[in-house]
Design a protein around this motif. Structure first.
Motif, PDB file in Angstrom:
ATOM      1  N   ASP A 135      45.398  21.547  -3.081  1.00  0.00           N
ATOM      2  CA  ASP A 135      44.156  22.278  -3.359  1.00  0.00           C
ATOM      3  C   ASP A 135      44.313  23.413  -4.380  1.00  0.00           C
ATOM      4  OD1 ASP A 135      42.779  20.639  -1.619  1.00  0.00           O
ATOM      5  OD2 ASP A 135      42.939  22.024   0.067  1.00  0.00           O
TER       6      ASP A 135
ATOM      7  N   LYS B  59      33.200  33.949   1.930  1.00  0.00           N
ATOM      8  CA  LYS B  59      34.257  34.550   2.735  1.00  0.00           C
ATOM      9  C   LYS B  59      35.519  33.699   2.680  1.00  0.00           C
ATOM     10  CE  LYS B  59      31.058  36.799   5.847  1.00  0.00           C
ATOM     11  NZ  LYS B  59      30.518  36.899   7.191  1.00  0.00           N
ATOM     12  N   GLY B  60      35.763  33.078   1.560  1.00  0.00           N
ATOM     13  CA  GLY B  60      36.953  32.244   1.446  1.00  0.00           C
ATOM     14  C   GLY B  60      36.685  30.844   1.954  1.00  0.00           C
ATOM     15  N   GLN B  61      37.744  30.050   2.055  1.00  0.00           N
ATOM     16  CA  GLN B  61      37.639  28.661   2.460  1.00  0.00           C
ATOM     17  C   GLN B  61      37.080  28.550   3.881  1.00  0.00           C
ATOM     18  OE1 GLN B  61      41.417  26.708   2.335  1.00  0.00           O
ATOM     19  NE2 GLN B  61      40.497  24.700   2.044  1.00  0.00           N
ATOM     20  N   VAL B  62      36.179  27.598   4.115  1.00  0.00           N
ATOM     21  CA  VAL B  62      35.613  27.387   5.447  1.00  0.00           C
ATOM     22  C   VAL B  62      36.656  26.671   6.306  1.00  0.00           C
ATOM     23  CG1 VAL B  62      33.759  26.293   6.752  1.00  0.00           C
ATOM     24  CG2 VAL B  62      33.288  27.250   4.483  1.00  0.00           C
ATOM     25  N   ARG B  63      36.994  27.276   7.414  1.00  0.00           N
ATOM     26  CA  ARG B  63      38.044  26.736   8.303  1.00  0.00           C
ATOM     27  C   ARG B  63      37.425  25.886   9.401  1.00  0.00           C
ATOM     28  NH1 ARG B  63      42.617  27.409   5.534  1.00  0.00           N
ATOM     29  NH2 ARG B  63      42.652  29.449   4.600  1.00  0.00           N
ATOM     30  N   ARG B  64      38.244  25.044  10.004  1.00  0.00           N
ATOM     31  CA  ARG B  64      37.794  24.217  11.128  1.00  0.00           C
ATOM     32  C   ARG B  64      37.441  25.117  12.313  1.00  0.00           C
ATOM     33  NH1 ARG B  64      39.169  18.802  11.168  1.00  0.00           N
ATOM     34  NH2 ARG B  64      39.184  18.869  13.412  1.00  0.00           N
ATOM     35  N   ALA B  65      36.354  24.798  13.016  1.00  0.00           N
ATOM     36  CA  ALA B  65      35.966  25.561  14.204  1.00  0.00           C
ATOM     37  C   ALA B  65      36.863  25.215  15.377  1.00  0.00           C
ATOM     38  CB  ALA B  65      34.509  25.278  14.547  1.00  0.00           C
TER      39      ALA B  65
ATOM     40  N   PRO C  82      40.608  23.793  16.417  1.00  0.00           N
ATOM     41  CA  PRO C  82      41.937  23.427  15.921  1.00  0.00           C
ATOM     42  C   PRO C  82      42.223  21.945  16.175  1.00  0.00           C
ATOM     43  CG  PRO C  82      42.039  25.445  17.210  1.00  0.00           C
ATOM     44  CD  PRO C  82      40.660  24.881  17.377  1.00  0.00           C
TER      45      PRO C  82
END
Ligand code: FES
Length: 122
Positions: A97, A110-116, A118
């Motif tokens: 990436d 707010k930056g890369q969207v993370r997984r809700a 894990p």
């Protein structure tokens, strides 16, 4: 008779070096596939940056690389799916990436969207 050039790809993720003799004007990704040496790709249309590389020496004809800013092109990045051979070329694969985040990362609030959730909890 078409002119051929040596194209070398340092695959940093696998610690390998791939090389092919490709005709001038041929798409790099397609040429390596035809030589039995597949490289990373996803969209194959110059948009997703999965096939992005850093150019170590030589030049690419990437007038079709719509998904790569002129700034990143001038910094030595290229998209192999839509890049055509222009002459002898050596490139190395990007970090995961890397080009995507350089190009689009500051567009995320707010930056890369993370997984809700894990991965290990699925
Ligand atoms: S495979 Fe998507 S930009 Fe090359």
């Amino acid at each position: 008779m078409s002119v051929r050039h040596t194209v070398t790809v340092h695959d940093r993720q696998h610690g390998t070096v791939l090389q092919a003799e490709l005709e001038e004007g041929r798409y790099v990704l397609e040429g390596f596939e035809a030589a039995g040496k597949p490289l990373p790709f996803s969209c194959r249309n110059g948009c997703c940056t999965t096939c992005a590389v850093r150019v170590l020496s030589g030049e690419l004809d990437q007038r079709e690389a719509l998904g790569l800013s002129h700034e990143l092109r001038s910094q030595g990045y290229g998209l192999l799916c839509v890049a055509r051979v222009k002459g002898p070329l050596t490139v190395e694969t990007q970090d995961e990436d890397e080009v995507y985040m350089l190009q689009f990362g500051n567009a995320f609030g707010k930056g890369q969207v993370r997984r809700a959730i894990p991965l290990e909890e699925e």
